[in-house]
Design a protein around this motif. Sequence first.
Motif, PDB file in Angstrom:
ATOM      1  N   TYR A   1       0.804  -1.125   0.033  1.00 23.57           N
ATOM      2  CA  TYR A   1       0.150  -0.118   0.005  1.00 23.57           C
ATOM      3  C   TYR A   1       0.896   1.248  -0.179  1.00 23.57           C
ATOM      4  O   TYR A   1       0.439   2.434  -0.670  1.00 23.57           O
ATOM      5  CB  TYR A   1      -0.853  -0.031   1.118  1.00 23.57           C
ATOM      6  N   ASN A   2       2.082   1.319   0.590  1.00 19.27           N
ATOM      7  CA  ASN A   2       2.988   2.341   0.558  1.00 19.27           C
ATOM      8  C   ASN A   2       3.291   2.562  -1.086  1.00 19.27           C
ATOM      9  O   ASN A   2       3.242   3.627  -1.617  1.00 19.27           O
ATOM     10  CB  ASN A   2       4.273   2.089   1.244  1.00 19.27           C
ATOM     11  N   ASP A   3       3.551   1.466  -1.616  1.00 18.85           N
ATOM     12  CA  ASP A   3       3.812   1.558  -3.238  1.00 18.85           C
ATOM     13  C   ASP A   3       2.688   2.250  -3.884  1.00 18.85           C
ATOM     14  O   ASP A   3       3.134   2.908  -5.046  1.00 18.85           O
ATOM     15  CB  ASP A   3       4.237   0.080  -3.800  1.00 18.85           C
ATOM     16  N   LEU A   4       1.232   1.763  -3.630  1.00 20.88           N
ATOM     17  CA  LEU A   4       0.457   2.127  -4.195  1.00 20.88           C
ATOM     18  C   LEU A   4       0.006   3.488  -3.805  1.00 20.88           C
ATOM     19  O   LEU A   4      -1.111   4.083  -4.376  1.00 20.88           O
ATOM     20  CB  LEU A   4      -0.728   0.951  -4.134  1.00 20.88           C
ATOM     21  N   GLY A   5       0.144   3.838  -2.739  1.00 19.24           N
ATOM     22  CA  GLY A   5      -0.265   5.167  -2.258  1.00 19.24           C
ATOM     23  C   GLY A   5      -1.507   5.354  -1.752  1.00 19.24           C
ATOM     24  O   GLY A   5      -2.560   6.144  -1.768  1.00 19.24           O
TER      25      GLY A   5
ATOM     26  N   ARG B   1      -7.577  -6.311   5.410  1.00 19.71           N
ATOM     27  CA  ARG B   1      -7.124  -5.852   4.139  1.00 19.71           C
ATOM     28  C   ARG B   1      -5.703  -6.657   3.964  1.00 19.71           C
ATOM     29  O   ARG B   1      -4.796  -6.595   4.939  1.00 19.71           O
ATOM     30  CB  ARG B   1      -6.842  -4.566   3.724  1.00 19.71           C
ATOM     31  N   ASP B   2      -5.536  -6.967   2.901  1.00 17.80           N
ATOM     32  CA  ASP B   2      -4.090  -7.739   2.385  1.00 17.80           C
ATOM     33  C   ASP B   2      -2.990  -6.542   2.320  1.00 17.80           C
ATOM     34  O   ASP B   2      -2.717  -6.298   0.873  1.00 17.80           O
ATOM     35  CB  ASP B   2      -4.223  -8.762   1.262  1.00 17.80           C
ATOM     36  N   VAL B   3      -2.651  -5.879   3.201  1.00 17.73           N
ATOM     37  CA  VAL B   3      -1.367  -4.881   3.262  1.00 17.73           C
ATOM     38  C   VAL B   3      -0.262  -5.614   4.066  1.00 17.73           C
ATOM     39  O   VAL B   3      -0.478  -6.039   4.993  1.00 17.73           O
ATOM     40  CB  VAL B   3      -1.642  -3.759   3.910  1.00 17.73           C
ATOM     41  N   HIS B   4       0.758  -5.811   3.277  1.00 15.26           N
ATOM     42  CA  HIS B   4       1.937  -6.585   3.719  1.00 15.26           C
ATOM     43  C   HIS B   4       3.289  -6.153   3.394  1.00 15.26           C
ATOM     44  O   HIS B   4       3.323  -5.130   2.416  1.00 15.26           O
ATOM     45  CB  HIS B   4       1.988  -8.095   3.175  1.00 15.26           C
ATOM     46  N   LEU B   5       4.244  -6.514   3.805  1.00 12.17           N
ATOM     47  CA  LEU B   5       5.561  -5.993   3.643  1.00 12.17           C
ATOM     48  C   LEU B   5       6.004  -6.507   2.207  1.00 12.17           C
ATOM     49  O   LEU B   5       5.811  -7.621   1.779  1.00 12.17           O
ATOM     50  CB  LEU B   5       6.554  -6.352   4.660  1.00 12.17           C
ATOM     51  N   THR B   6       6.493  -5.380   1.575  1.00 12.95           N
ATOM     52  CA  THR B   6       7.282  -5.881   0.116  1.00 12.95           C
ATOM     53  C   THR B   6       8.514  -6.528   0.382  1.00 12.95           C
ATOM     54  O   THR B   6       8.971  -6.673   1.540  1.00 12.95           O
ATOM     55  CB  THR B   6       7.402  -4.546  -0.696  1.00 12.95           C
ATOM     56  N   GLU B   7       9.090  -6.941  -0.804  1.00 13.70           N
ATOM     57  CA  GLU B   7      10.550  -7.177  -0.582  1.00 13.70           C
ATOM     58  C   GLU B   7      11.596  -6.259   0.107  1.00 13.70           C
ATOM     59  O   GLU B   7      12.176  -6.724   0.886  1.00 13.70           O
ATOM     60  CB  GLU B   7      10.926  -7.779  -1.830  1.00 13.70           C
ATOM     61  N   VAL B   8      11.130  -5.017  -0.567  1.00  9.26           N
ATOM     62  CA  VAL B   8      11.979  -3.894   0.023  1.00  9.26           C
ATOM     63  C   VAL B   8      11.733  -3.783   1.661  1.00  9.26           C
ATOM     64  O   VAL B   8      12.561  -3.635   2.388  1.00  9.26           O
ATOM     65  CB  VAL B   8      11.642  -2.740  -0.490  1.00  9.26           C
ATOM     66  N   GLY B   9      10.593  -3.967   2.162  1.00  9.77           N
ATOM     67  CA  GLY B   9      10.035  -3.890   3.352  1.00  9.77           C
ATOM     68  C   GLY B   9      10.747  -5.150   4.368  1.00  9.77           C
ATOM     69  O   GLY B   9      11.228  -4.721   5.440  1.00  9.77           O
ATOM     70  N   ILE B  10      10.725  -6.061   3.818  1.00  4.59           N
ATOM     71  CA  ILE B  10      11.574  -7.216   4.540  1.00  4.59           C
ATOM     72  C   ILE B  10      13.044  -6.903   4.676  1.00  4.59           C
ATOM     73  O   ILE B  10      13.421  -6.958   5.824  1.00  4.59           O
ATOM     74  CB  ILE B  10      11.200  -8.464   3.723  1.00  4.59           C
ATOM     75  N   GLU B  11      13.426  -6.277   3.749  1.00  5.77           N
ATOM     76  CA  GLU B  11      14.844  -6.047   3.704  1.00  5.77           C
ATOM     77  C   GLU B  11      15.362  -4.967   4.473  1.00  5.77           C
ATOM     78  O   GLU B  11      16.233  -4.859   5.498  1.00  5.77           O
ATOM     79  CB  GLU B  11      15.385  -5.830   2.292  1.00  5.77           C
TER      80      GLU B  11
END
Length: 180
Positions: free
Chosen positions: A13-17, A25-35
């Motif tokens: 959702y950060n990526d989508l603004g 809701r399916d809001v989850h860490l991205t690969e960047v967020g995991i890193e």
Amino acid sequence: MDIYFMRHGRTNYNDLGLCNDDPSRDVHLTEVGIEQAKLAALALRDVVFDRIIVSPLPRTYQTAEVINCYHAVPIEVHPDLADIRSGFDGIPVSDYFSAIIHDPLRIRVNGGESLLDHKQRVLRFIDWLKEQKDKTLLVVAHEETMRVFVAYFEGGVKDDQLRDIHVGNCEYKHYVLNCA
């Protein structure tokens, strides 16, 4: 009490603004967020936490799980740490900002809470913290929540300046809370 306050890692959702305050809701860490969380975990690996407290939104728990790989302490959810209930869940953040532009501190939209309502909820959490017996805590929350923490612990921030405080994903702040 030593408290480390951290914003969660980057999400889809950060990526989508988009706004999110609904834990289903399916809001989850991205690969960047995991890193980001892994890097924060490395930076905090030598801190001895008694427990980790997170908001009801899954992205904070996911971040805490990554950090906890070095600690193996309980992760607890506290409702007062939830992100601001904007009334714009799943809708662009820009639409939310447009809706509150005339009075960003007090306007409540679509059954949501105002920024000042949110601030009072976070201050209630800080009062709750003062009653805890832990020596060192990690609190994983949201940028809006982090703004209140920064203003409270660093002082000198007026309510209309809260929006000027920016906290990056997995950025953390260390403060000492004097408990009664």
